[in-house]
Design an enzyme around this catalytic site. Structure first.
Site, PDB file in Angstrom:
ATOM      1  N   LEU A  86       0.816  -1.220   0.000  1.00 48.58           N
ATOM      2  CA  LEU A  86       0.000   0.000   0.000  1.00 48.58           C
ATOM      3  C   LEU A  86       0.851   1.272   0.000  1.00 48.58           C
ATOM      4  CD1 LEU A  86      -2.998  -1.096   2.285  1.00 48.58           C
ATOM      5  CD2 LEU A  86      -2.719  -1.331  -0.185  1.00 48.58           C
ATOM      6  N   ASP A 174       9.353  -9.157   2.528  1.00 46.05           N
ATOM      7  CA  ASP A 174       8.928  -9.197   1.122  1.00 46.05           C
ATOM      8  C   ASP A 174       9.407  -7.979   0.332  1.00 46.05           C
ATOM      9  OD1 ASP A 174       7.422 -10.474  -1.042  1.00 46.05           O
ATOM     10  OD2 ASP A 174       6.285  -8.604  -0.967  1.00 46.05           O
ATOM     11  N   ASP A 327      -0.520  -9.599  -4.399  1.00 45.66           N
ATOM     12  CA  ASP A 327       0.789  -8.935  -4.524  1.00 45.66           C
ATOM     13  C   ASP A 327       0.610  -7.584  -5.244  1.00 45.66           C
ATOM     14  OD1 ASP A 327       3.433  -8.438  -4.138  1.00 45.66           O
ATOM     15  OD2 ASP A 327       4.193  -9.976  -5.497  1.00 45.66           O
ATOM     16  N   PHE A 345       9.576  -3.687 -10.844  1.00 43.61           N
ATOM     17  CA  PHE A 345       8.734  -4.891 -10.868  1.00 43.61           C
ATOM     18  C   PHE A 345       7.399  -4.610 -10.182  1.00 43.61           C
ATOM     19  CE2 PHE A 345      13.094  -6.639 -10.936  1.00 43.61           C
ATOM     20  CZ  PHE A 345      12.990  -7.603 -11.938  1.00 43.61           C
TER      21      PHE A 345
HETATM   22 ZN   LIG Z   1       7.731 -10.687  -3.010  1.00 43.12          ZN
HETATM   23 ZN   LIG Z   2       5.026  -8.526  -2.605  1.00 43.47          ZN
END
Ligand SMILES: [Zn+2]
Ligand SMILES: [Zn+2]
Length: 445
Positions: A86, A174, A327, A345
């Site tokens: 977010l 992550d 994601d 990405f």
């Molecule tokens: Zn990831």
């Molecule tokens: Zn992610």
């Protein structure tokens, strides 16, 4: 008492319920419910679920403030996205917790877990408090994932106990892997004490190196640097070993390859505490999507091959893959409108996830409605120890009402998200969100 007199009596009473959702197909994977029923909500909680009896025999009338006619619609627990970015704090130009929540409820999600790779990362109690403070204005429930390591540098563990006290539902670095095996081992061991899951972004960065797409025939043809499948699989293999060794709970994020699915299937068979998720783009698209140099198709892990997509679908079907998560990764137009090699990405996903699940999995008979909904509600709820994700008496009235037959064309310009980086523009999808309800309140439309 005759009928009309009874009706007058009922009208004199104060309303018993705030909201009634009548005649929908209620699908609640946890209780294995899949039948036509009326759902009654009062004070933010589900208060009554009454199955429809044979035709004509409706139960006693009750007074309600608001009624939703759900005939022909599917009523499910509010969807939970256990993996979204977010961008707040730090990149409020791309998304905020508020705009992300608007995108979420438009996509049928009533709970969203936000990943900690913000600027600065969510790696301490104050940062978690900041997120929950912002979340007060959000349209849906926001759950915070804390960082595994300080500043997500992969070196020193965060104060996990402090993060738990502040209300994180999992920890993850992550965006990056936890490359140091000893650090990951310690994280798993600590989290065991709190029954907390470690969400792992599996990537061997020496192998992925300067890759921008899947390493294979297409990358060779295009002359682009590839990210081999083994970059993901080698980290999954390590994490599974560490989970087995420590007895900790590992959740593998965005599974994208056949080899990954096979490793996790085998680990589950051996009783290792592993769960995993895949994303709608990984079960929908292949690296063919990159042939047009559309930077919106640049994601990490990258879009793989047809063989991998088939393996992901098989893993979804046989239960190896527990969850579907977006994601959701918003990026500004300026950042994405550059040469493929230089674009960041990620793609947005909150507003297309359900449509892709319906179109690619349910309509193609890969998953049934209850199976698909479990991967978007019950399973993430169980992994993160949430109270959401079920249609059950005295539980929060977080509900999503879906028109399974409606079709629509994806138009990123209409997204509620601040960012529009989706490769699905122009795609026709089945399954449309009619209502998103959080704590008994209609938050969408
Ligand atoms: Zn990831
Ligand atoms: Zn992610």
């Amino acid at each position: 008492m005759n009928k009309s007199k009874e009706k007058k009596e009922i009208l004199k009473r104060p309303p018993e319920f705030d909201l009634a959702i009548l005649g929908g197909r209620v699908v609640d994977p946890e209780s294995r419910t899949d039948r036509i029923a009326d759902v009654f909500v009062q004070g933010g909680l589900i208060k009554k679920i009454s199955p429809r009896k044979a035709k004509g025999k409706s139960g006693p009338e009750v007074r309600v403030k608001e009624v939703i006619d759900a005939k022909g619609k599917i009523v499910v627990p509010g969807l939970i996205d256990m993996h979204a970015h977010l961008r707040e704090p730090g990149r409020e130009d791309e998304e905020t917790i508020y705009t992300g929540s608007c995108a979420a409820v438009a996509g049928g999600f009533t709970s969203v877990c936000c990943m900690p790779n913000t600027e600065p990362p969510i790696d301490n109690q104050e940062a978690v408090k900041f997120v929950y403070d912002k979340a007060k204005e959000a349209k849906c429930k926001i759950f915070c994932v804390g960082a595994v390591t300080k500043a997500q540098k992969g070196e020193e563990l965060t104060e996990i106990f402090d993060l738990v006290q502040a209300g994180v539902v999992a920890i993850s670095d992550d965006g990056k892997p936890v490359s140091n095996s000893q650090v990951m081992r310690n994280a798993l061991e600590y989290c065991k004490m709190f029954n907390l899951t470690v969400i792992s972004h599996c990537e061997d960065t020496n192998l992925s190196s300067s890759g921008v797409m899947h390493e294979g025939l297409v990358s060779t043809t295009l002359g682009m640097n590839g990210i081999p499948s083994v970059a993901e699989e080698i980290m999954i293999a390590r994490d599974l070993k560490l989970a087995e060794f420590t007895g900790g709970r590992i959740h593998i994020a965005h599974v994208s390859t056949q080899g990954s699915v096979d490793l996790i299937r085998e680990a589950k068979r051996r009783g290792i505490k592993v769960t995993c998720e895949t994303t709608p783009h990984h079960f929908t698209l292949t690296d063919d999507a990159v042939k047009t140099y559309d930077t919106n198709a640049k994601v990490n892990p990258p879009l793989r091959t047809r063989k991998d997509v088939a393996a992901i679908k098989k893993g979804l079907r046989d239960g190896t893959i527990d969850c579907i998560a977006t994601d959701h990764a918003p990026h500004s137009v300026e950042e994405k409108e550059v040469e493929f090699d230089f674009a960041p990405f990620g793609m947005v996903g909150l507003e297309t996830a359900l449509g892709l699940v319906v179109t690619e999995l349910i309509k193609k008979r890969i998953l049934s409605w209850p199976q698909a909904i479990a991967k978007l509600t019950t399973n993430p709820s169980r992994i993160l120890n949430l109270k959401s994700g079920r249609v059950k008496k005295d539980f929060p009235a977080d509900l999503t009402i879906i028109d399974p037959k409606a079709s629509w064309i994806v138009d990123p310009a209409k997204f509620k998200s601040k960012s529009k980086n989706s490769p699905f523009g122009g795609k026709k999808l089945r399954g449309k969100v009619c209502y998103s309800i959080v704590d008994g309140k209609i938050v969408y439309p």
